[in-house]
Design an enzyme around this catalytic site. Structure first.
Site, PDB file in Angstrom:
ATOM      1  CG  HIS B 262      -2.221  -0.553   1.074  1.00  0.00           C
ATOM      2  ND1 HIS B 262      -3.142  -0.039   0.196  1.00  0.00           N
ATOM      3  CD2 HIS B 262      -2.813  -1.626   1.648  1.00  0.00           C
ATOM      4  CE1 HIS B 262      -4.250  -0.768   0.247  1.00  0.00           C
ATOM      5  NE2 HIS B 262      -4.075  -1.751   1.113  1.00  0.00           N
ATOM      6  CG  HIS B 328      -6.576  -4.772   8.358  1.00  0.00           C
ATOM      7  ND1 HIS B 328      -5.716  -3.865   7.781  1.00  0.00           N
ATOM      8  CD2 HIS B 328      -7.799  -4.490   7.882  1.00  0.00           C
ATOM      9  CE1 HIS B 328      -6.400  -3.059   6.983  1.00  0.00           C
ATOM     10  NE2 HIS B 328      -7.672  -3.410   7.021  1.00  0.00           N
ATOM     11  CG  HIS B 420     -30.202  25.489  35.988  1.00  0.00           C
ATOM     12  ND1 HIS B 420     -29.571  26.614  35.520  1.00  0.00           N
ATOM     13  CD2 HIS B 420     -29.809  24.469  35.163  1.00  0.00           C
ATOM     14  CE1 HIS B 420     -28.826  26.289  34.459  1.00  0.00           C
ATOM     15  NE2 HIS B 420     -28.962  24.993  34.231  1.00  0.00           N
TER      16      HIS B 420
END
Lengths: 430, 430
Positions: B262, B328, B420
């Site tokens: 590759h 792999h 809140h």
């Protein structure tokens, strides 16, 4: 005063597009400083941690120790308000129950050609959790990051938290303890990220780092990415409330301010089909600001980034909601379910008039670590999936190889990769 | 000659640790150049694309057109070898079948408190796919990136591919066409990434960009990350073969060379419990190199990064396999399934002596875009999940709010976030 954008205005598209690209945060360029800190922690380990911590006001770790001890944790329980500890456990249980449903299942099957395929999920071995110090040191965030990791099966959950003058918020320690954090170190900043990524004498390295932090922490996470995994880089929080005129303006104003009080860069947006209601909400915001401890922060956020968007009908809103792609979307409308079906981009959606976004911050059960700054177009909130990874599995016998070989060899040849072709052909005496 | 590391050597741990941290790629510092390119494409749009493309040898797009036309695609089919087109369709069908099983299911349930919770998955609206030009222009990679996006339900799949002298590899166009790519533009480099992220007159912006590329493309992806999503930054490929002495050395050598051909930065590693077999594989590698068209690349990869690791028994290998965390992993051993159960870190595992990794590159059905450079410790291969995002859904009525309110308010108070608390309390007249 927040800005008002009316869809009926001729320049709406232009103004809305500009609104979408407003930058709410200027990210300081701290890359060079952070690079030096990381290099020094890699080279010197604990000594660098101790030195940086002393320098940045985190106490003398040579005396205190880098690791938080079991006694420190026992002390935190003694110091914490028991009712708050119970509230944390209540939240922890709800978060755990919800996240347990997110565990992905392994799969293994044989296809018609006899090829076995599979997906195998395994937990990441060790995860680092960064917890900010000071005012942004939220025990609820510890739960939201640590519980999914624990549910995923992560064996080492390593928390780092800066301890101004050596002191860690006791509720943060309690939250860590009840969510299964396995190690806690009183270090923060880029040096803590470097220690998690590369390890020191005291801190063994992890494989992934999650959790929010300041510009130095964010830059350090970006720099160590690749060596370890990281979660998203969180930006300032935002809420988008879609509300019709049948809401109490005070309820909606409270929701907008709950977001605005977080940070001057937070953003609160109201989309409504009722201009008079929009005005009423704006008045309620001004009124509520007067009695809010964090009024200065909230007022600045609302003034700089708040917006009221007027649409002709609620039905016209979904495309705008998708373009805003907010972290939190509240649907305070009659047919919230119908609206949900017509939209796609949001970190979390809160349905109906009795589901304030704040419930999701603490005890709803879903995660409050959500995509900000329009990244809900392409990403998701934190979940068990962030603490596992998938390995694909393939298994052929000689017959299956014979079936797949011709196409594999043809493609290898087309790509000019002869050794690829040979690796298949050699097994078939081709 | 690859290096040999024997676990029985006294300095094994030290040499193995050094081996793990070997850098195989020097990343060029192209950040400044890329920053300029992105800024210019944002400012000038198509004109910048045309100018950069002319400058970098991609032909005159003012004449050719930025978009690839239906006639161009018809021409590609006419030019392509019909057998290769059939092989691409065979691969496409297998990839599609496998990925269809990855589609996540929406969930909606009511918990014991009556709270409705849910996870809703939606496709990303538009995705960009970068395809390299020249020798790394692989039609199989087009399938691996485009098919999962299509299966996920992405509406716009936008491919960009540099066209040296205006010419695109016809098989790349055919692969795009058969996998459902909706738009193709003959632009490449950082300028193509900028166009996808910010849009030009011709190219509408996307929400996420995937696909491999050179240093400029990788730097551009990092820089636009946040504005759009990106996939992993892929490094050079690697294979780890675990093989006992019962294998044909020529088969294993062919597998190692398939990876090595590759790229000079690719890495091939053999772990075996049989030193004589290891030697035989090394001899087979040398022999096969003589008849390999890409021998120069493969030989350099094997010399610089190849390794043979000798273990006393196959049972001693899983911890090493996990530390290598290879893209792999081939298990050419008797009890491959038993070995798989004992390991956790790999992008993909290929079981048994008749499953060469190359099958996974093309026609196995699983994805060949996998985590490299040890990132399988914390990340997964490309899947349908990369093209969808999850919105969490929460729905309370007044009773549920009453049940959850006390804990939410207690935590808001503990965190000093009064607005809140108010957002919850106001709905209960508290």
């Amino acid at each position: 005063m927040a800005i008002t954008l009316a869809q009926s205005d001729t320049d709406f598209e232009q103004r809305f597009a500009a609104f979408l690209t407003t930058k709410r945060e200027v990210s300081a360029d701290v890359d060079a400083v952070v690079r030096d800190i990381i290099a020094r922690v890699r080279a010197e380990g604990d000594a660098a941690l101790i030195d940086y911590t002393r320098k940045f006001g985190g106490g003398d770790l040579a005396k205190l120790g880098i690791a938080v001890s079991a006694e420190d944790i026992a002390g935190a329980y003694a110091e914490a308000d028991p009712a708050t500890v119970e509230a944390l456990k209540f939240a922890r249980d709800r978060i755990r129950s919800h996240h347990e449903r997110q565990k992905p299942q392994d799969e293994r099957y044989t296809d018609p050609a006899g090829v076995e395929l599979g997906s195998r999920w395994t937990a990441i071995e060790a995860v680092g959790l960064y917890v900010p110090g000071g005012t942004a040191s939220y025990p609820s965030s510890v739960l939201m990051n640590a519980v999914p990791a624990k549910v995923a099966g992560v064996e080492r959950i390593v928390m780092v938290v800066p301890a101004p003058h050596g002191v860690v918020n006791p509720l943060v320690l309690v939250a860590a303890d009840i969510s299964g954090v396995s190690e806690i170190y009183r270090v923060g900043g880029a040096q803590a990220i470097a220690a998690l990524a590369y390890g020191t004498q005291t801190i063994k390295p992890v494989a992934k780092i999650v959790g929010p932090g300041n510009a130095y922490v964010a830059a350090a996470k970006r720099q160590v990415f690749g060596t370890v995994g990281i979660d998203m880089i969180a930006g300032p929080s935002e809420v988008l409330v879609v509300a019709d005129g049948d809401n109490d303006p005070d309820w909606i104003a409270a929701d907008l301010l709950a977001q605005a009080e977080h940070d001057v860069s937070a953003q609160s947006i109201l989309i409504t089909d009722d201009p008079a209601f929009g005005k009423a909400v704006e008045r309620a915001v001004e009124r509520q600001l007067r009695s809010l401890p964090r009024a200065e922060t909230a007022a600045q956020s609302w003034r700089d980034f708040g917006a009221v968007i007027l649409v002709a009908t609620v039905e016209a809103a979904p495309p705008l909601v998708d373009r805003i792609a907010a972290e939190h979307v509240e649907l305070a409308i009659e047919d919230a379910e119908g609206f949900l079906a017509k939209m796609r981009n949001a970190g979390a959606v809160f349905l109906g008039r009795h589901t304030p976004e704040v419930i999701g911050d603490y005890v709803g059960g879903s995660n409050h670590v959500l995509p900000t700054a329009r990244s809900a177009r392409f990403s998701s909130g934190l979940s068990v999936l962030d603490f596992v990874k998938r390995t694909s599995v393939l298994k052929l016998g000689p017959e299956q190889l014979r079936v797949l070989a011709p196409a594999a060899i043809a493609l290898a040849q087309a790509e000019g990769l002869d050794a690829h072709g040979r690796s298949v052909a050699i097994r078939l005496n081709m």
